[in-house]
Design a protein around this motif. Structure first.
Motif, PDB file in Angstrom:
ATOM      1  N   VAL A   1       0.831  -1.212   0.000  1.00 32.67           N
ATOM      2  CA  VAL A   1       0.000   0.000   0.000  1.00 32.67           C
ATOM      3  C   VAL A   1       0.866   1.262   0.000  1.00 32.67           C
ATOM      4  O   VAL A   1       0.426   2.308  -0.479  1.00 32.67           O
ATOM      5  N   HIS A   2       2.089   1.177   0.483  1.00 35.49           N
ATOM      6  CA  HIS A   2       2.995   2.332   0.437  1.00 35.49           C
ATOM      7  C   HIS A   2       3.576   2.545  -0.954  1.00 35.49           C
ATOM      8  O   HIS A   2       4.101   3.620  -1.245  1.00 35.49           O
ATOM      9  N   ARG A   3       3.496   1.531  -1.806  1.00 37.20           N
ATOM     10  CA  ARG A   3       4.014   1.639  -3.175  1.00 37.20           C
ATOM     11  C   ARG A   3       2.926   2.014  -4.182  1.00 37.20           C
ATOM     12  O   ARG A   3       3.218   2.335  -5.322  1.00 37.20           O
TER      13      ARG A   3
ATOM     14  N   HIS B   1      -7.440  -1.950   3.916  1.00 42.54           N
ATOM     15  CA  HIS B   1      -8.669  -1.420   3.309  1.00 42.54           C
ATOM     16  C   HIS B   1      -8.432  -0.981   1.862  1.00 42.54           C
ATOM     17  O   HIS B   1      -9.289  -1.201   0.996  1.00 42.54           O
ATOM     18  N   ARG B   2      -7.290  -0.380   1.584  1.00 44.64           N
ATOM     19  CA  ARG B   2      -7.007   0.082   0.219  1.00 44.64           C
ATOM     20  C   ARG B   2      -6.985  -1.087  -0.763  1.00 44.64           C
ATOM     21  O   ARG B   2      -7.371  -0.942  -1.921  1.00 44.64           O
ATOM     22  N   LEU B   3      -6.537  -2.246  -0.310  1.00 43.53           N
ATOM     23  CA  LEU B   3      -6.507  -3.410  -1.202  1.00 43.53           C
ATOM     24  C   LEU B   3      -7.904  -3.974  -1.411  1.00 43.53           C
ATOM     25  O   LEU B   3      -8.227  -4.448  -2.501  1.00 43.53           O
ATOM     26  N   THR B   4      -8.731  -3.939  -0.385  1.00 41.42           N
ATOM     27  CA  THR B   4     -10.131  -4.361  -0.549  1.00 41.42           C
ATOM     28  C   THR B   4     -10.839  -3.452  -1.539  1.00 41.42           C
ATOM     29  O   THR B   4     -11.560  -3.920  -2.440  1.00 41.42           O
TER      30      THR B   4
ATOM     31  N   LEU C   1      -2.336  -8.668  -9.375  1.00 37.48           N
ATOM     32  CA  LEU C   1      -2.702  -8.430  -7.980  1.00 37.48           C
ATOM     33  C   LEU C   1      -4.162  -8.757  -7.720  1.00 37.48           C
ATOM     34  O   LEU C   1      -4.479  -9.417  -6.729  1.00 37.48           O
ATOM     35  N   ALA C   2      -5.059  -8.319  -8.587  1.00 40.04           N
ATOM     36  CA  ALA C   2      -6.485  -8.610  -8.384  1.00 40.04           C
ATOM     37  C   ALA C   2      -6.738 -10.111  -8.395  1.00 40.04           C
ATOM     38  O   ALA C   2      -7.520 -10.622  -7.583  1.00 40.04           O
ATOM     39  N   HIS C   3      -6.054 -10.836  -9.277  1.00 40.92           N
ATOM     40  CA  HIS C   3      -6.200 -12.284  -9.294  1.00 40.92           C
ATOM     41  C   HIS C   3      -5.691 -12.886  -7.988  1.00 40.92           C
ATOM     42  O   HIS C   3      -6.326 -13.766  -7.395  1.00 40.92           O
ATOM     43  N   CYS C   4      -4.533 -12.425  -7.520  1.00 43.19           N
ATOM     44  CA  CYS C   4      -3.976 -12.943  -6.264  1.00 43.19           C
ATOM     45  C   CYS C   4      -4.888 -12.649  -5.078  1.00 43.19           C
ATOM     46  O   CYS C   4      -5.059 -13.506  -4.194  1.00 43.19           O
ATOM     47  N   LEU C   5      -5.462 -11.461  -5.034  1.00 46.26           N
ATOM     48  CA  LEU C   5      -6.347 -11.125  -3.914  1.00 46.26           C
ATOM     49  C   LEU C   5      -7.619 -11.968  -3.941  1.00 46.26           C
ATOM     50  O   LEU C   5      -8.118 -12.387  -2.889  1.00 46.26           O
ATOM     51  N   THR C   6      -8.139 -12.237  -5.128  1.00 46.87           N
ATOM     52  CA  THR C   6      -9.303 -13.125  -5.246  1.00 46.87           C
ATOM     53  C   THR C   6      -8.940 -14.531  -4.775  1.00 46.87           C
ATOM     54  O   THR C   6      -9.704 -15.180  -4.045  1.00 46.87           O
ATOM     55  N   TRP C   7      -7.775 -14.996  -5.196  1.00 48.23           N
ATOM     56  CA  TRP C   7      -7.256 -16.300  -4.783  1.00 48.23           C
ATOM     57  C   TRP C   7      -7.093 -16.326  -3.266  1.00 48.23           C
ATOM     58  O   TRP C   7      -7.445 -17.304  -2.606  1.00 48.23           O
ATOM     59  N   ALA C   8      -6.589 -15.244  -2.690  1.00 47.99           N
ATOM     60  CA  ALA C   8      -6.376 -15.166  -1.247  1.00 47.99           C
ATOM     61  C   ALA C   8      -7.688 -15.360  -0.493  1.00 47.99           C
ATOM     62  O   ALA C   8      -7.735 -16.083   0.511  1.00 47.99           O
ATOM     63  N   LEU C   9      -8.736 -14.725  -0.965  1.00 49.70           N
ATOM     64  CA  LEU C   9     -10.029 -14.870  -0.290  1.00 49.70           C
ATOM     65  C   LEU C   9     -10.499 -16.314  -0.287  1.00 49.70           C
ATOM     66  O   LEU C   9     -10.980 -16.819   0.733  1.00 49.70           O
ATOM     67  N   SER C  10     -10.346 -17.003  -1.419  1.00 49.50           N
ATOM     68  CA  SER C  10     -10.788 -18.398  -1.471  1.00 49.50           C
ATOM     69  C   SER C  10      -9.885 -19.312  -0.647  1.00 49.50           C
ATOM     70  O   SER C  10     -10.322 -20.352  -0.169  1.00 49.50           O
TER      71      SER C  10
ATOM     72  N   MET D   1     -12.879  -2.510  -7.115  1.00 55.66           N
ATOM     73  CA  MET D   1     -12.815  -1.720  -8.350  1.00 55.66           C
ATOM     74  C   MET D   1     -12.436  -2.605  -9.540  1.00 55.66           C
ATOM     75  O   MET D   1     -13.046  -2.529 -10.606  1.00 55.66           O
ATOM     76  N   MET D   2     -11.443  -3.471  -9.359  1.00 54.28           N
ATOM     77  CA  MET D   2     -10.989  -4.330 -10.458  1.00 54.28           C
ATOM     78  C   MET D   2     -12.060  -5.345 -10.851  1.00 54.28           C
ATOM     79  O   MET D   2     -12.264  -5.612 -12.038  1.00 54.28           O
ATOM     80  N   ARG D   3     -12.734  -5.915  -9.860  1.00 58.44           N
ATOM     81  CA  ARG D   3     -13.752  -6.927 -10.163  1.00 58.44           C
ATOM     82  C   ARG D   3     -15.022  -6.323 -10.757  1.00 58.44           C
ATOM     83  O   ARG D   3     -15.837  -7.031 -11.338  1.00 58.44           O
ATOM     84  N   ALA D   4     -15.172  -5.009 -10.643  1.00 56.95           N
ATOM     85  CA  ALA D   4     -16.319  -4.335 -11.249  1.00 56.95           C
ATOM     86  C   ALA D   4     -16.069  -3.991 -12.718  1.00 56.95           C
ATOM     87  O   ALA D   4     -17.003  -3.608 -13.424  1.00 56.95           O
ATOM     88  N   ARG D   5     -14.844  -4.164 -13.185  1.00 55.25           N
ATOM     89  CA  ARG D   5     -14.530  -3.834 -14.580  1.00 55.25           C
ATOM     90  C   ARG D   5     -15.310  -4.755 -15.524  1.00 55.25           C
ATOM     91  O   ARG D   5     -15.401  -5.969 -15.295  1.00 55.25           O
TER      92      ARG D   5
END
Length: 195
Positions: free
Chosen positions: A136-138, A174-177, A157-166, A182-186
């Motif tokens: 988040v600092h980057r 919060h910024r990553l959530t 990153l969006a794929h990894c975060l989705t994978w992380a949830l599963s 935002m990415m999944r709404a595309r």
């Protein structure tokens, strides 16, 4: 027309999503890793594989980079400082997010049962949370990782975060959530997910 080999539950999803973002025609062959249709193109049996004019390209990041460079989308031009920053973010996400999730998967169901170390997942979750604080600092102040336009590392990153949830790896920043929502709404993500 491109051919994408690999199930949507694998890193092949990244490639399908990228093709949707670029509005390119493709055929999706949802074959499982190590199946005959995969090993004929990639002897290691790993997916995804992108077939370009009869030539297979393996590794999702290599495929995304190839498509971005070839079609001039979701990337900064090679040789620029922005591209160096983009590639740096890509490597960070692969090293800190993708690698932790893949190692957890290997010790959950990929490796033979006698080779699995279930306790390693606690360490991986701790590292995953620490990596979120670093990322988040980057990130750019608002929007995508690098500002107002998505690039290759945004998809990874969006794929990894989705994978992380599963995989029950908590997203603690919060910024990553917000980024993931935002990415999944595309529209391109929605089209890829519907396939």
């Amino acid at each position: 027309m491109y051919q994408v080999i690999g199930t949507a539950q694998s890193r092949a999803f990244r490639v399908v999503w990228m093709l949707e973002e670029l509005s390119l025609p493709y055929e999706h062959m949802p074959l499982a890793p190590h199946s005959e249709g995969v090993t004929s193109f990639n002897p290691a049996g790993k997916v995804p594989v992108l077939i370009v004019d009869g030539t297979p390209i393996t590794d999702s990041t290599a495929i995304l980079t190839y498509l971005a460079d070839r079609h001039g989308g979701l990337t900064h031009p090679s040789g620029t400082l922005d591209r160096a920053r983009q590639d740096s973010l890509t490597q960070f996400i692969l090293d800190e997010f993708d690698a932790a999730l893949w190692l957890a998967a290997r010790h959950s169901f990929v490796l033979p049962e006698e080779m699995r170390l279930s306790a390693i997942k606690n360490t991986l979750r701790w590292e995953f949370e620490r990596s979120q604080r670093t990322l988040v600092h980057r990130m750019a102040e608002d929007g995508f990782l690098m500002g107002d336009q998505p690039t290759v590392p945004d998809i990874i990153l969006a794929h990894c975060l989705t994978w992380a949830l599963s995989a029950r790896f908590p997203i603690t920043e919060h910024r990553l959530t917000k980024f993931l929502d935002m990415m999944r709404a595309r529209p391109a993500y929605q089209r890829a997910a519907a396939r």
